[in-house]
Design an enzyme around this catalytic site. Structure first.
Site, PDB file in Angstrom:
ATOM      1  N   GLY A   5       0.844  -1.195   0.000  1.00  0.00           N
ATOM      2  CA  GLY A   5       0.000   0.000   0.000  1.00  0.00           C
ATOM      3  C   GLY A   5       0.877   1.242   0.000  1.00  0.00           C
ATOM      4  CG  ASN A   6      -0.180   4.681  -1.536  1.00  0.00           C
ATOM      5  OD1 ASN A   6      -0.987   5.305  -0.858  1.00  0.00           O
ATOM      6  ND2 ASN A   6      -0.442   4.295  -2.780  1.00  0.00           N
ATOM      7  CG  HIS A   7       2.866   6.543   3.886  1.00  0.00           C
ATOM      8  ND1 HIS A   7       2.631   5.743   4.965  1.00  0.00           N
ATOM      9  CD2 HIS A   7       4.172   6.392   3.569  1.00  0.00           C
ATOM     10  CE1 HIS A   7       3.755   5.132   5.299  1.00  0.00           C
ATOM     11  NE2 HIS A   7       4.699   5.503   4.463  1.00  0.00           N
ATOM     12  CB  SER A   8      -2.542   8.037  -0.648  1.00  0.00           C
ATOM     13  OG  SER A   8      -3.626   8.853  -0.983  1.00  0.00           O
ATOM     14  CB  ALA A  72      -2.122   7.402  -4.086  1.00  0.00           C
TER      15      ALA A  72
END
Ligand code: CTP
Length: 197
Positions: A5-8, A72
């Site tokens: 995943g990512n930090h968005s 994102a």
């Protein structure tokens, strides 16, 4: 248990949905993982993967005037996932496959009255040129390029970056609320919709 995943937080997209509702638009939010939100008046469709997001956007874009791709989206996904926990000894490598580029796919399908807004995350010093290339390459009319150097922007209330358009002078924003950028984007989109009648 394990995922990529990512930090968005999804905050920029939600701010745009909020400003678009305020401006009187019919808004559909197609959201992956985001912070919890409440957008009275919007239709909300939750999706789990980039492929699902593409499918739902494709279905909705036909009848839409505007697409804002603030998500994102992960560029890659794991080739084979497992519903049971894999022991770390069994996990010697992770094979990735590329996800579809939703913005570029929709950009290629765009009809002349439709407006597409893209986003970009860049860390290089020449973010304006990179953004312009990305905007043209993906068929977007407007693009907000976030300066994410040093991990900035993701998950935060404020943002820094440039608003680019094929036919506008570049506008620069420094540590402003994501709602300020959202309002500006909604205004620019509205101008284009008025031009198209
Ligand atoms: N995007 C998309 N589908 C993807 C990846 C990104 O639709 N699979 C969209 C994002 O919503 C955003 C834009 O493309 O509007 C730019 O995303 P960004 O990550 O900056 O660019 P990439 O296309 O991934 O290019 P690169 O990583 O090479 O900079």
């Amino acid at each position: 248990m394990r995922f990529i995943g990512n930090h968005s937080s999804g905050r920029q997209g939600l701010a745009i949905a909020y400003e678009a509702l305020k401006a009187g638009a019919d808004v559909t939010v197609i959201a992956g993982e985001t912070d919890p939100f409440d957008l009275p008046g919007a239709t909300v469709i939750k999706v789990q993967s980039a492929e699902d997001m593409l499918k739902v956007i494709d279905q909705n874009f036909v009848d839409a005037d505007v697409l804002v791709m603030a998500a994102a989206v992960a560029d890659f996904r794991v080739d084979k996932s497992s519903i049971v926990k894999l022991k770390k000894d069994e996990l010697t490598h992770i094979a990735l496959v590329q996800n579809p580029d939703i913005l570029a796919t929709m950009g290629a399908k765009k009809r002349s009255h439709q407006v597409i807004v893209g986003f970009a995350a860049e860390t290089a010093h020449d973010i304006e040129n990179l953004g312009l290339k990305k905007m043209q390459g993906k068929g977007a009319d407007l693009l907000f390029v976030n300066d994410v150097s040093g991990g900035a922007v993701f998950g935060q209330e404020e943002t820094t970056g440039l608003l680019l358009g094929m036919d506008i002078a570049t506008r620069s924003f420094s540590n402003v609320s994501k709602y300020v950028v959202a309002e500006e984007i909604v205004k620019e989109v509205a101008k284009r919709l008025e031009l198209h009648g």
